[in-house]
Structures are given as structure tokens and as C-alpha cells.
Design a protein around this motif. Sequence first.
Motif, PDB file in Angstrom:
ATOM      1  N   GLY A 135       0.800  -1.220   0.000  1.00 61.40           N
ATOM      2  CA  GLY A 135       0.000   0.000   0.000  1.00 61.40           C
ATOM      3  C   GLY A 135       0.831   1.267   0.000  1.00 61.40           C
ATOM      4  O   GLY A 135       0.474   2.256  -0.635  1.00 61.40           O
ATOM      5  N   ALA A 136       1.983   1.268   0.699  1.00 62.23           N
ATOM      6  CA  ALA A 136       2.820   2.465   0.760  1.00 62.23           C
ATOM      7  C   ALA A 136       3.378   2.816  -0.618  1.00 62.23           C
ATOM      8  O   ALA A 136       3.470   3.995  -0.967  1.00 62.23           O
ATOM      9  CB  ALA A 136       3.958   2.261   1.757  1.00 62.23           C
ATOM     10  N   VAL A 137       3.724   1.825  -1.412  1.00 59.53           N
ATOM     11  CA  VAL A 137       4.232   2.077  -2.763  1.00 59.53           C
ATOM     12  C   VAL A 137       3.126   2.675  -3.624  1.00 59.53           C
ATOM     13  O   VAL A 137       3.352   3.624  -4.381  1.00 59.53           O
ATOM     14  CB  VAL A 137       4.778   0.779  -3.402  1.00 59.53           C
ATOM     15  CG1 VAL A 137       5.169   1.007  -4.851  1.00 59.53           C
ATOM     16  CG2 VAL A 137       5.946   0.244  -2.601  1.00 59.53           C
ATOM     17  N   VAL A 138       1.917   2.144  -3.503  1.00 65.29           N
ATOM     18  CA  VAL A 138       0.775   2.673  -4.254  1.00 65.29           C
ATOM     19  C   VAL A 138       0.570   4.144  -3.903  1.00 65.29           C
ATOM     20  O   VAL A 138       0.427   4.991  -4.792  1.00 65.29           O
ATOM     21  CB  VAL A 138      -0.511   1.861  -3.976  1.00 65.29           C
ATOM     22  CG1 VAL A 138      -1.699   2.491  -4.680  1.00 65.29           C
ATOM     23  CG2 VAL A 138      -0.343   0.414  -4.412  1.00 65.29           C
ATOM     24  N   GLU A 139       0.587   4.468  -2.631  1.00 62.00           N
ATOM     25  CA  GLU A 139       0.389   5.857  -2.206  1.00 62.00           C
ATOM     26  C   GLU A 139       1.458   6.777  -2.769  1.00 62.00           C
ATOM     27  O   GLU A 139       1.168   7.888  -3.209  1.00 62.00           O
ATOM     28  CB  GLU A 139       0.371   5.952  -0.682  1.00 62.00           C
ATOM     29  CG  GLU A 139      -0.936   5.534  -0.077  1.00 62.00           C
ATOM     30  CD  GLU A 139      -1.035   5.863   1.393  1.00 62.00           C
ATOM     31  OE1 GLU A 139      -0.377   6.823   1.845  1.00 62.00           O
ATOM     32  OE2 GLU A 139      -1.784   5.165   2.088  1.00 62.00           O
TER      33      GLU A 139
END
Length: 95
Positions: A63-67
Amino acid sequence: MYLCKVTGTVVATRKDERFRPSKLLIVHPVDLAGRLKGIKDQLALDPGYGAGIGDYVLVAREGAVVEQLMAAPTPANVIVLGVVDGWSCEGTEPA
């Protein structure tokens, strides 16, 4: 990062505004020879790389990469990082 093959697309007439600039792709992990591995497909966001069915892509499942790539909180956890033109690996014959 994971190497995957795009096996399908998802068309949604209504979707969250944060997904509007992105395509929704169905991806499946592959081994270094390009063969599908495992039995699970995943839904991934393509933020503008233009990947399509049959393409090999690098994906991140975090999720952090997506954000970071979407520059905003996005309710997704799999994203395409790039379309793979080719690869080589000693002892394998990629597709």
C-alpha cells in the motif's frame, strides 16, 4: 517487486475517483521462464504505463508504494511499476 503477466482487464462504469486516471488489470505471477505460477490472479492499478493483455509487468504489492506513486492515499495494494520489454536469466528461457 514481482514479475507478472497481464491476463485480463477490468472495466468499471463507476469507480472511485482516485482510480479514474488508472487502468485496472488482472495480473498473474510468473516464474523466470515466463510460466504462470500459483493459482491466484491479482487486480493491479496501471497508473499510465499502457500495459495490456499478454504484457509482462513489474508489480509491487504494498500500500505504501501505491500511495507514493499515486501521490495520494489510494484504496489499493497492487500497482504496476513498469512494462517489461524482455529479460534474461542464466539457466532459463524466458517467454
